[in-house]
Design a protein around this motif. Structure first.
Motif, short mmCIF file in Angstrom:
data_model
loop_
_atom_site.label_atom_id
_atom_site.label_comp_id
_atom_site.label_asym_id
_atom_site.label_seq_id
_atom_site.Cartn_x
_atom_site.Cartn_y
_atom_site.Cartn_z
N THR A 10 15.89 43.69 -17.57
CA THR A 10 15.41 42.36 -17.97
C THR A 10 15.22 41.56 -16.69
OG1 THR A 10 16.59 42.36 -20.09
CG2 THR A 10 16.01 40.22 -19.18
N HIS A 49 12.90 37.34 -19.65
CA HIS A 49 13.70 36.23 -20.20
C HIS A 49 13.12 34.96 -19.60
CE1 HIS A 49 17.73 34.17 -21.06
NE2 HIS A 49 17.26 33.41 -20.08
N SER A 110 17.58 34.19 -26.44
CA SER A 110 18.99 34.20 -26.01
C SER A 110 19.85 33.42 -27.00
CB SER A 110 19.11 33.60 -24.61
OG SER A 110 18.79 32.22 -24.64
N GLU A 169 19.63 38.05 -27.67
CA GLU A 169 20.34 38.47 -26.45
C GLU A 169 21.62 37.63 -26.46
OE1 GLU A 169 18.67 36.83 -22.87
OE2 GLU A 169 19.82 38.14 -21.54
N GLU A 171 24.66 36.08 -25.20
CA GLU A 171 25.21 35.84 -23.85
C GLU A 171 26.73 35.69 -23.98
OE1 GLU A 171 22.91 34.94 -21.04
OE2 GLU A 171 21.05 34.92 -22.18
N GLN A 197 24.69 40.57 -23.62
CA GLN A 197 24.43 40.34 -22.19
C GLN A 197 25.74 39.81 -21.59
OE1 GLN A 197 22.67 41.12 -19.30
NE2 GLN A 197 20.86 40.51 -20.48
N VAL A 199 27.64 38.04 -19.10
CA VAL A 199 27.28 37.07 -18.06
C VAL A 199 28.50 36.90 -17.17
CG1 VAL A 199 26.51 34.72 -17.59
CG2 VAL A 199 25.72 35.90 -19.67
N TRP A 230 24.31 47.04 -24.46
CA TRP A 230 24.85 46.01 -23.56
C TRP A 230 24.15 46.03 -22.20
CZ3 TRP A 230 27.76 47.29 -19.08
CH2 TRP A 230 28.08 48.65 -18.94
N SER A 231 24.24 44.89 -21.55
CA SER A 231 23.58 44.70 -20.26
C SER A 231 24.47 43.76 -19.45
CB SER A 231 22.20 44.08 -20.52
OG SER A 231 21.56 43.69 -19.32
N LEU A 233 24.45 40.67 -16.43
CA LEU A 233 23.87 39.81 -15.40
C LEU A 233 25.05 39.22 -14.63
CD1 LEU A 233 23.82 36.41 -15.31
CD2 LEU A 233 22.62 36.75 -17.43
N HIS A 252 22.63 48.33 -19.54
CA HIS A 252 21.32 47.88 -19.07
C HIS A 252 21.55 46.72 -18.09
CE1 HIS A 252 19.59 50.57 -22.01
NE2 HIS A 252 20.50 50.12 -22.85
N ARG A 254 20.19 42.98 -15.90
CA ARG A 254 19.31 41.82 -15.80
C ARG A 254 19.34 41.30 -14.38
NH1 ARG A 254 19.76 36.22 -19.43
NH2 ARG A 254 19.75 34.89 -17.59
#
Ligand code: KMH
Ligand code: ZN
Length: 310
Positions: A10, A49, A110, A169, A171, A197, A199, A230-231, A233, A252, A254
Protein backbone atom coordinates in the motif's frame (compact mmCIF):
# COMPACT_ATOMS: atom_id res chain seq x y z
CA UNK A 1 4.85 -17.80 10.92
CA UNK A 2 4.61 -18.71 7.22
CA UNK A 3 5.43 -16.06 4.69
CA UNK A 4 2.71 -15.15 2.23
CA UNK A 5 4.25 -15.48 -1.24
CA UNK A 6 2.49 -12.36 -2.51
CA UNK A 7 3.01 -9.12 -0.64
CA UNK A 8 0.59 -6.22 -1.02
CA UNK A 9 2.30 -2.84 -1.06
CA UNK A 10 0.00 0.00 0.00
CA UNK A 11 1.27 3.50 -0.71
CA UNK A 12 -0.09 6.32 1.48
CA UNK A 13 0.62 9.27 -0.75
CA UNK A 14 0.23 12.44 1.34
CA UNK A 15 -1.69 12.01 4.62
CA UNK A 16 -2.37 14.66 7.22
CA UNK A 17 0.74 14.60 9.41
CA UNK A 18 3.52 16.12 7.35
CA UNK A 19 3.44 19.68 6.02
CA UNK A 20 4.89 21.24 2.84
CA UNK A 21 7.84 22.76 4.71
CA UNK A 22 9.08 19.31 5.71
CA UNK A 23 9.73 18.07 2.18
CA UNK A 24 9.42 19.53 -1.31
CA UNK A 25 8.35 16.04 -2.41
CA UNK A 26 5.16 16.01 -0.31
CA UNK A 27 2.31 16.28 -2.85
CA UNK A 28 -0.59 18.63 -2.15
CA UNK A 29 -1.93 20.06 -5.41
CA UNK A 30 -4.41 17.94 -7.36
CA UNK A 31 -1.78 17.51 -10.06
CA UNK A 32 0.95 16.44 -7.65
CA UNK A 33 -1.28 13.94 -5.82
CA UNK A 34 -2.44 12.49 -9.16
CA UNK A 35 1.07 12.16 -10.58
CA UNK A 36 2.61 10.70 -7.45
CA UNK A 37 -0.23 8.23 -6.95
CA UNK A 38 0.02 7.00 -10.55
CA UNK A 39 3.81 6.70 -10.32
CA UNK A 40 3.50 4.78 -7.04
CA UNK A 41 1.08 2.34 -8.68
CA UNK A 42 3.44 1.91 -11.63
CA UNK A 43 6.28 1.19 -9.19
CA UNK A 44 4.33 -1.65 -7.56
CA UNK A 45 1.74 -0.29 -5.12
CA UNK A 46 -1.50 -2.21 -5.56
CA UNK A 47 -3.40 -0.07 -3.02
CA UNK A 48 -3.32 3.74 -2.88
CA UNK A 49 -4.32 5.17 0.52
CA UNK A 50 -5.45 8.69 -0.26
CA UNK A 51 -6.04 11.88 1.70
CA UNK A 52 -6.80 15.25 0.15
CA UNK A 53 -5.24 18.64 0.76
CA UNK A 54 -6.13 22.23 0.05
CA UNK A 55 -4.37 22.74 -3.30
CA UNK A 56 -3.40 26.34 -2.44
CA UNK A 57 -1.94 25.89 1.04
CA UNK A 58 -1.29 22.16 1.40
CA UNK A 59 -3.43 22.01 4.56
CA UNK A 60 -5.13 18.63 5.14
CA UNK A 61 -8.68 18.59 3.74
CA UNK A 62 -11.62 16.23 4.21
CA UNK A 63 -13.77 18.13 1.70
CA UNK A 64 -15.01 15.69 -0.99
CA UNK A 65 -14.46 18.47 -3.56
CA UNK A 66 -10.71 18.18 -2.91
CA UNK A 67 -10.77 14.42 -3.65
CA UNK A 68 -12.81 14.52 -6.86
CA UNK A 69 -10.12 16.06 -9.11
CA UNK A 70 -7.60 13.30 -8.53
CA UNK A 71 -9.81 10.22 -7.99
CA UNK A 72 -11.12 10.01 -11.54
CA UNK A 73 -7.70 10.64 -13.06
CA UNK A 74 -6.06 7.97 -10.93
CA UNK A 75 -8.78 5.51 -11.88
CA UNK A 76 -8.31 6.24 -15.58
CA UNK A 77 -4.54 5.80 -15.42
CA UNK A 78 -4.14 2.79 -13.09
CA UNK A 79 -5.84 -0.40 -11.99
CA UNK A 80 -4.77 0.20 -8.37
CA UNK A 81 -7.24 -0.20 -5.54
CA UNK A 82 -8.24 3.19 -4.17
CA UNK A 83 -8.53 3.48 -0.38
CA UNK A 84 -9.98 6.76 0.93
CA UNK A 85 -9.02 7.88 4.42
CA UNK A 86 -11.65 8.49 7.08
CA UNK A 87 -8.97 9.83 9.44
CA UNK A 88 -7.99 12.97 7.62
CA UNK A 89 -8.64 15.39 10.50
CA UNK A 90 -7.73 15.23 14.17
CA UNK A 91 -10.67 17.45 15.09
CA UNK A 92 -13.60 16.75 12.68
CA UNK A 93 -16.58 14.51 13.51
CA UNK A 94 -16.80 10.95 12.21
CA UNK A 95 -19.66 11.89 9.90
CA UNK A 96 -17.57 14.63 8.27
CA UNK A 97 -14.55 12.32 8.04
CA UNK A 98 -16.49 9.56 6.28
CA UNK A 99 -18.18 11.96 3.83
CA UNK A 100 -15.61 11.39 1.03
CA UNK A 101 -15.91 7.58 1.36
CA UNK A 102 -19.71 7.82 1.40
CA UNK A 103 -19.72 9.96 -1.75
CA UNK A 104 -17.12 8.10 -3.82
CA UNK A 105 -17.75 4.53 -2.60
CA UNK A 106 -14.16 3.31 -3.08
CA UNK A 107 -13.12 -0.33 -2.78
CA UNK A 108 -11.51 0.44 0.59
CA UNK A 109 -11.44 3.08 3.31
CA UNK A 110 -9.47 3.43 6.53
CA UNK A 111 -11.02 3.07 9.99
CA UNK A 112 -9.17 3.99 13.18
CA UNK A 113 -10.12 1.37 15.75
CA UNK A 114 -10.13 3.56 18.83
CA UNK A 115 -9.46 6.97 20.32
CA UNK A 116 -5.91 7.96 21.19
CA UNK A 117 -3.49 10.77 21.80
CA UNK A 118 -1.98 11.34 18.34
CA UNK A 119 0.86 13.79 18.32
CA UNK A 120 3.64 14.91 16.05
CA UNK A 121 4.38 18.17 17.87
CA UNK A 122 8.01 17.11 18.28
CA UNK A 123 8.58 17.76 14.57
CA UNK A 124 8.01 21.50 14.98
CA UNK A 125 11.40 22.18 16.58
CA UNK A 126 13.19 21.01 13.41
CA UNK A 127 11.99 23.96 11.30
CA UNK A 128 12.70 27.68 11.71
CA UNK A 129 10.97 28.96 8.57
CA UNK A 130 7.61 27.64 7.39
CA UNK A 131 6.24 27.79 3.84
CA UNK A 132 2.64 28.43 4.93
CA UNK A 133 1.09 30.24 7.92
CA UNK A 134 -0.99 27.30 9.17
CA UNK A 135 1.82 24.77 9.47
CA UNK A 136 3.56 25.63 12.74
CA UNK A 137 0.36 25.94 14.80
CA UNK A 138 -1.00 22.75 13.22
CA UNK A 139 2.07 20.69 14.08
CA UNK A 140 2.48 22.16 17.58
CA UNK A 141 -1.25 21.87 18.24
CA UNK A 142 -1.22 18.10 17.80
CA UNK A 143 0.19 17.91 21.35
CA UNK A 144 -3.33 18.64 22.60
CA UNK A 145 -5.25 16.37 20.22
CA UNK A 146 -7.28 13.29 20.93
CA UNK A 147 -7.88 11.39 17.73
CA UNK A 148 -11.42 10.24 18.41
CA UNK A 149 -13.23 7.11 17.25
CA UNK A 150 -15.50 5.85 20.03
CA UNK A 151 -17.36 2.54 19.69
CA UNK A 152 -20.43 4.58 18.74
CA UNK A 153 -18.46 6.52 16.08
CA UNK A 154 -17.15 3.30 14.56
CA UNK A 155 -20.60 1.71 14.64
CA UNK A 156 -22.15 4.75 12.94
CA UNK A 157 -19.46 4.74 10.27
CA UNK A 158 -19.82 1.00 9.64
CA UNK A 159 -23.61 1.32 9.39
CA UNK A 160 -23.48 4.38 7.14
CA UNK A 161 -21.01 2.74 4.77
CA UNK A 162 -22.44 -0.81 4.89
CA UNK A 163 -24.57 -0.49 1.71
CA UNK A 164 -21.46 0.53 -0.27
CA UNK A 165 -19.47 -2.72 0.29
CA UNK A 166 -16.29 -0.89 1.23
CA UNK A 167 -13.54 -3.00 2.81
CA UNK A 168 -12.00 -1.36 5.85
CA UNK A 169 -8.31 -0.92 6.46
CA UNK A 170 -8.58 -1.26 10.25
CA UNK A 171 -5.88 0.97 11.74
CA UNK A 172 -4.58 -0.69 14.89
CA UNK A 173 -2.42 1.75 16.89
CA UNK A 174 -2.17 -0.43 19.96
CA UNK A 175 -3.09 -3.90 21.13
CA UNK A 176 -6.37 -2.78 22.73
CA UNK A 177 -7.62 -1.75 19.30
CA UNK A 178 -7.61 -5.44 18.32
CA UNK A 179 -10.02 -6.14 21.17
CA UNK A 180 -12.18 -3.20 20.09
CA UNK A 181 -12.32 -4.68 16.60
CA UNK A 182 -13.05 -8.18 17.86
CA UNK A 183 -16.04 -6.91 19.85
CA UNK A 184 -17.36 -4.99 16.85
CA UNK A 185 -16.76 -7.84 14.40
CA UNK A 186 -18.59 -10.21 16.74
CA UNK A 187 -21.46 -7.72 16.81
CA UNK A 188 -21.64 -8.04 13.02
CA UNK A 189 -20.21 -4.70 11.94
CA UNK A 190 -17.32 -6.07 9.85
CA UNK A 191 -17.05 -8.94 7.40
CA UNK A 192 -14.20 -11.47 6.97
CA UNK A 193 -11.53 -11.36 5.82
CA UNK A 194 -10.75 -8.32 7.92
CA UNK A 195 -7.68 -6.31 7.01
CA UNK A 196 -5.51 -5.05 9.87
CA UNK A 197 -3.04 -2.23 9.44
CA UNK A 198 -0.69 -2.31 12.43
CA UNK A 199 0.27 1.34 12.92
CA UNK A 200 3.54 1.48 14.83
CA UNK A 201 5.59 4.37 16.13
CA UNK A 202 2.98 7.12 16.34
CA UNK A 203 3.38 9.16 19.53
CA UNK A 204 0.34 7.96 21.48
CA UNK A 205 0.41 4.41 20.06
CA UNK A 206 2.57 1.30 20.30
CA UNK A 207 6.31 1.63 19.59
CA UNK A 208 7.78 0.33 16.35
CA UNK A 209 9.87 -2.72 17.19
CA UNK A 210 9.89 -6.40 16.34
CA UNK A 211 8.76 -7.64 19.77
CA UNK A 212 5.70 -5.42 19.62
CA UNK A 213 4.92 -6.63 16.11
CA UNK A 214 5.08 -10.26 17.23
CA UNK A 215 2.78 -9.39 20.15
CA UNK A 216 0.26 -7.70 17.83
CA UNK A 217 0.36 -10.62 15.41
CA UNK A 218 -0.05 -13.24 18.17
CA UNK A 219 -2.97 -11.32 19.64
CA UNK A 220 -4.60 -11.08 16.21
CA UNK A 221 -4.12 -14.84 15.71
CA UNK A 222 -5.76 -15.46 19.07
CA UNK A 223 -8.72 -13.21 18.32
CA UNK A 224 -9.32 -13.74 14.60
CA UNK A 225 -7.87 -17.18 13.77
CA UNK A 226 -7.28 -17.49 10.04
CA UNK A 227 -9.91 -14.96 9.07
CA UNK A 228 -7.74 -11.92 8.63
CA UNK A 229 -4.94 -10.30 6.62
CA UNK A 230 -2.46 -7.89 8.09
CA UNK A 231 -0.01 -5.21 7.10
CA UNK A 232 2.42 -2.89 8.88
CA UNK A 233 3.04 0.79 8.66
CA UNK A 234 5.79 2.18 10.86
CA UNK A 235 6.13 5.93 11.13
CA UNK A 236 9.38 7.72 10.42
CA UNK A 237 12.85 6.26 9.92
CA UNK A 238 11.88 2.64 10.63
CA UNK A 239 9.17 2.58 7.98
CA UNK A 240 11.02 0.36 5.52
CA UNK A 241 12.90 -1.83 8.07
CA UNK A 242 9.65 -2.74 9.86
CA UNK A 243 7.87 -3.31 6.55
CA UNK A 244 10.61 -5.73 5.50
CA UNK A 245 10.19 -7.60 8.80
CA UNK A 246 6.42 -7.76 8.24
CA UNK A 247 6.84 -9.13 4.74
CA UNK A 248 9.08 -11.89 6.08
CA UNK A 249 6.51 -12.75 8.76
CA UNK A 250 3.72 -13.21 6.20
CA UNK A 251 2.31 -9.71 6.38
CA UNK A 252 1.72 -6.98 3.87
CA UNK A 253 3.33 -3.54 3.93
CA UNK A 254 2.52 0.15 3.73
CA UNK A 255 4.95 2.86 2.71
CA UNK A 256 4.47 6.42 1.46
CA UNK A 257 5.18 10.02 2.37
CA UNK A 258 2.14 10.08 4.66
CA UNK A 259 4.11 8.30 7.37
CA UNK A 260 7.77 8.80 6.45
CA UNK A 261 9.49 11.42 4.33
CA UNK A 262 12.68 9.38 4.11
CA UNK A 263 14.19 6.87 1.68
CA UNK A 264 17.02 5.96 4.04
CA UNK A 265 18.33 7.31 7.33
CA UNK A 266 18.61 11.10 7.04
CA UNK A 267 17.87 11.19 3.30
CA UNK A 268 14.56 12.60 2.09
CA UNK A 269 12.70 10.51 -0.48
CA UNK A 270 12.28 12.22 -3.83
CA UNK A 271 8.79 10.74 -4.25
CA UNK A 272 6.33 8.12 -3.08
CA UNK A 273 7.32 5.97 -6.05
CA UNK A 274 10.94 5.92 -4.84
CA UNK A 275 9.84 4.36 -1.54
CA UNK A 276 7.59 1.85 -3.32
CA UNK A 277 10.38 0.90 -5.74
CA UNK A 278 12.81 0.34 -2.87
CA UNK A 279 10.27 -1.76 -1.01
CA UNK A 280 9.57 -3.79 -4.12
CA UNK A 281 13.27 -4.43 -4.72
CA UNK A 282 13.77 -5.74 -1.20
CA UNK A 283 10.63 -7.90 -1.25
CA UNK A 284 11.66 -9.49 -4.53
CA UNK A 285 15.32 -9.89 -3.47
CA UNK A 286 14.10 -11.80 -0.43
CA UNK A 287 12.02 -14.20 -2.53
CA UNK A 288 8.44 -12.89 -2.37
CA UNK A 289 6.48 -11.44 -5.26
CA UNK A 290 4.60 -8.19 -5.18
CA UNK A 291 0.80 -8.50 -5.36
CA UNK A 292 -0.94 -7.01 -8.37
CA UNK A 293 -4.14 -5.00 -7.80
CA UNK A 294 -6.16 -8.09 -8.75
CA UNK A 295 -4.15 -10.21 -6.30
CA UNK A 296 -4.96 -7.64 -3.62
CA UNK A 297 -8.66 -7.75 -4.58
CA UNK A 298 -8.67 -11.51 -4.21
CA UNK A 299 -6.70 -11.57 -0.95
CA UNK A 300 -8.91 -8.94 0.68
CA UNK A 301 -12.26 -9.84 -0.89
CA UNK A 302 -12.83 -6.48 -2.55
CA UNK A 303 -15.88 -5.55 -4.62
CA UNK A 304 -13.94 -4.51 -7.76
CA UNK A 305 -12.78 -1.29 -9.34
CA UNK A 306 -15.89 -1.05 -11.53
CA UNK A 307 -18.16 -0.59 -8.49
CA UNK A 308 -16.82 2.73 -7.26
CA UNK A 309 -18.49 6.11 -7.69
CA UNK A 310 -15.79 8.18 -9.37
N1 KMH B 1 -1.03 8.11 9.00
C1 KMH B 1 -1.43 7.02 9.81
C2 KMH B 1 -0.57 6.94 11.04
C3 KMH B 1 -6.21 7.38 8.38
O1 KMH B 1 -5.92 7.85 7.31
O2 KMH B 1 -7.35 7.00 8.69
C4 KMH B 1 -2.84 7.07 10.17
C5 KMH B 1 -3.83 6.98 9.05
C6 KMH B 1 -5.19 7.27 9.49
O3 KMH B 1 -3.53 6.64 7.92
ZN1 ZN C 1 -4.08 8.05 6.31
Amino acid sequence: MARHPKTIITCAVTGAIHTPTMSDALPYTYEQITEQAIAAAEAGASILHLHARDPETGAPSINPDDFAPFLARIKQATDAVVNISTGGSLTASIQDRIAPAKQFKPEMCSMNMGSLNFSFHGLAARYKEWKFDWEKAYVEGSEGNIFRNTFKDIKEAAETLAPDQIKFEHEIYDVGHLYNLKAMADAGHFKAPIFLQFVMGIMGGIGADVENLVFLKRTADKLFGADYRWSVLAAGAVQIPMAVTASQMGGHVRVGLEDSLFISRGELAESNAAQVAKMRRIIEDLGNTVATPDDARELLGLKGGDKVNF
